[in-house]
Design an enzyme around this catalytic site. Structure first.
Site, PDB file in Angstrom:
ATOM      1  N   GLY A 194       0.820  -1.204   0.000  1.00  0.00           N
ATOM      2  CA  GLY A 194       0.000   0.000   0.000  1.00  0.00           C
ATOM      3  C   GLY A 194       0.854   1.254   0.000  1.00  0.00           C
ATOM      4  N   ASP A 195       0.206   2.392  -0.129  1.00  0.00           N
ATOM      5  CA  ASP A 195       0.884   3.707  -0.120  1.00  0.00           C
ATOM      6  C   ASP A 195       1.848   3.864  -1.294  1.00  0.00           C
ATOM      7  OD1 ASP A 195      -0.298   4.331   2.476  1.00  0.00           O
ATOM      8  OD2 ASP A 195       1.167   2.932   3.302  1.00  0.00           O
TER       9      ASP A 195
ATOM     10  N   HIS B 162      -5.952   8.018  -0.450  1.00  0.00           N
ATOM     11  CA  HIS B 162      -5.426   8.316  -1.777  1.00  0.00           C
ATOM     12  C   HIS B 162      -5.243   9.820  -1.923  1.00  0.00           C
ATOM     13  CE1 HIS B 162      -7.056   4.271  -3.520  1.00  0.00           C
ATOM     14  NE2 HIS B 162      -6.156   4.122  -2.574  1.00  0.00           N
TER      15      HIS B 162
ATOM     16  N   GLN C 118      -5.111  -0.204  -0.713  1.00  0.00           N
ATOM     17  CA  GLN C 118      -4.040  -0.940  -0.028  1.00  0.00           C
ATOM     18  C   GLN C 118      -3.053  -1.520  -1.056  1.00  0.00           C
ATOM     19  OE1 GLN C 118      -7.513  -1.912   1.279  1.00  0.00           O
ATOM     20  NE2 GLN C 118      -7.200  -0.031   2.411  1.00  0.00           N
TER      21      GLN C 118
ATOM     22  N   GLY D  22      -1.707   9.149   9.587  1.00  0.00           N
ATOM     23  CA  GLY D  22      -0.619  10.055   9.955  1.00  0.00           C
ATOM     24  C   GLY D  22       0.587   9.333  10.526  1.00  0.00           C
TER      25      GLY D  22
END
Length: 436
Positions: free
Chosen positions: A13-14, A42, A225, A303
């Site tokens: 993910g990310d 996103h 993800q 975060g």
């Protein structure tokens, strides 16, 4: 003739899916989310303006794009309304561009309560969930006790089912976790205003997509993800609660797999992971900190700071096989600028000294592998914002070429910055008809 493409994460993910989907939606009539929930984050940046989406598909900012949330997505109604209103405050006519499956399972307060109590009870063995009720909501779906979006529009039936499910979950909350119960009346009162807002957006997704395909419209399916957070194929149990691989397009949107023309895997030029779980190439050193700081590796949803490491070609090859990827998009190439040496994990070494080019299955097996690296020269020049392949440093091109050699799949798109314009497109997915 219309083309149907899938965009998904090839790591944990990310990877930068939001930006790439936003870029590709210029050519798409429909953008469809097919799994996950508001645990996704996103981030879209266009002309310096930042938008973070959690539930709504990344095509929502495009004027002529219809966005669909499919049945494979678990829907937290309050989170959806909040996201709709935030976008409307920016002038985005969301209700004219968004459609919802009546079969979406709802995330309700008892799911969130269970999620948080379970993580507390696990202590040091916590999975690192976002605490948003995703897992418990999918559990209810599989156990056939989920309340779905379409149920909201029959008040008598909904309230009867809700009371039964709340009693079921409160027994566990109160007697096992010694936590406060969820109050039935409060849930009822909070939900009815939302039903009126969402009713006109609810559709039969399968029929809408079927009609779009017959009209030769371009369809884009947006994954959330990443591959190794898949409930079946990921680093279990440190995974999400849905199937994140390409096969879930069929189950999560009711769209036949033979209709898919191209599958794009998004991969960072290095690796990151949020939360607990195996991560063979993790760097707990100065280089890891460099990647985290320069790459702004902090979750859009939580975060939380992300763990960082070198690119893992072993897991990437596995992702390519599981998803039948047609091509790769390499993001955040610019983050590697300035490093004297860049490394790629090409094999794993087990504790008994043997080597493997396959990913483990069990947690115990993951704990026993160490990365074997191949080192390549880095580059001092800045790649930030470059839009032409010919302008990239030769050593950066060599790095990309080596990734292609190790994986057997072409890098079709290169991202050199967060803005949608900071991209090199070598082969556009909507221009190809490739099936593997």
């Amino acid at each position: 003739m219309g083309k149907n493409i899938v965009v998904l994460g090839a790591q944990w993910g990310d990877e930068g899916k939001g930006k790439i989907v936003d870029l590709l939606t210029e050519r798409a009539k429909y953008v469809v989310r097919y799994q996950g929930g508001h645990n996704a984050g996103h981030t879209l940046i266009s002309k310096g303006k930042k938008t973070v989406l959690h539930l709504i598909p990344s095509g929502i900012l495009r004027n002529n794009t219809i966005n669909i949330i499919g049945n494979g997505v678990v829907l937290e109604p309050h989170a959806l309304i909040k996201e709709i209103k935030e976008l409307e405050m920016q002038g985005v006519p969301v209700r004219n561009r968004l459609l919802l499956s009546a079969a979406c399972p709802l995330i309700l307060p008892y799911h969130v309560a269970l999620d948080n109590e379970r993580e507390k009870a696990r202590g040091s063995k916590a999975i690192g969930t976002t605490g948003r009720g995703i897992g418990p909501a999918y559990e209810d779906k599989v156990a056939r006790r989920a309340l779905r979006l379409g149920d909201l529009f029959n008040q008598i039936t909904f309230e009867s089912q809700l009371k039964e499910v709340i009693e079921y979950h409160n027994f566990q909350l109160v007697h096992y976790y010694k936590a406060e119960p969820v109050h039935y009346q409060r849930v009822v009162e909070s939900i009815w205003g939302i039903a009126d807002i969402l009713k006109n957006m609810v559709i039969d997704v399968t029929q809408v997509l079927s009609q779009a395909r017959e009209k030769a419209e371009n369809l884009l399916f947006e994954g959330a993800q990443g591959t190794f957070l898949d409930i079946d194929h990921g680093t279990y149990p440190y995974v999400t609660s849905s199937n994140t691989t390409a096969g879930s397009v069929a189950t999560g949107a009711g769209f036949g797999p033979l209709y898919i023309d191209y599958i794009l895997g998004i991969v960072k030029a290095y690796s990151t992971r949020v939360g607990a779980g195996p991560f063979p190439t993790e760097l707990n050193d100065e280089t890891g900190n460099f990647l985290r700081d320069k790459g702004h590796e902090y979750g859009a949803t939580t975060g939380r700071s992300r763990r960082t490491g070198w690119l893992d070609a072993v897991s990437l090859r596995q992702a390519i096989q599981m998803n039948s990827l047609s091509g790769l998009c390499m993001t955040k190439l610019d983050v590697l600028d300035g490093l004297k040496t860049v490394k790629i994990c090409v094999r794993y070494k087990r504790t008994d000294g043997t080597e493997t080019m396959s990913t483990p299955i069990t947690s115990a097996e993951w704990a026993e592998v160490e990365p074997i690296y191949e080192a390549l020269p880095g580059w001092k020049e800045s790649t930030f914002g470059i839009k032409e392949k010919s302008q990239l440093p030769q050593t950066a091109l060599n790095y990309i070429k080596r990734v292609e050699e190790l994986t057997g799949v072409p890098v079709d798109i290169i991202s050199t910055g967060p803005d949608r314009e900071e991209t090199i497109i070598l082969r556009h997915p909507f221009d190809e008809m490739i099936k593997k």
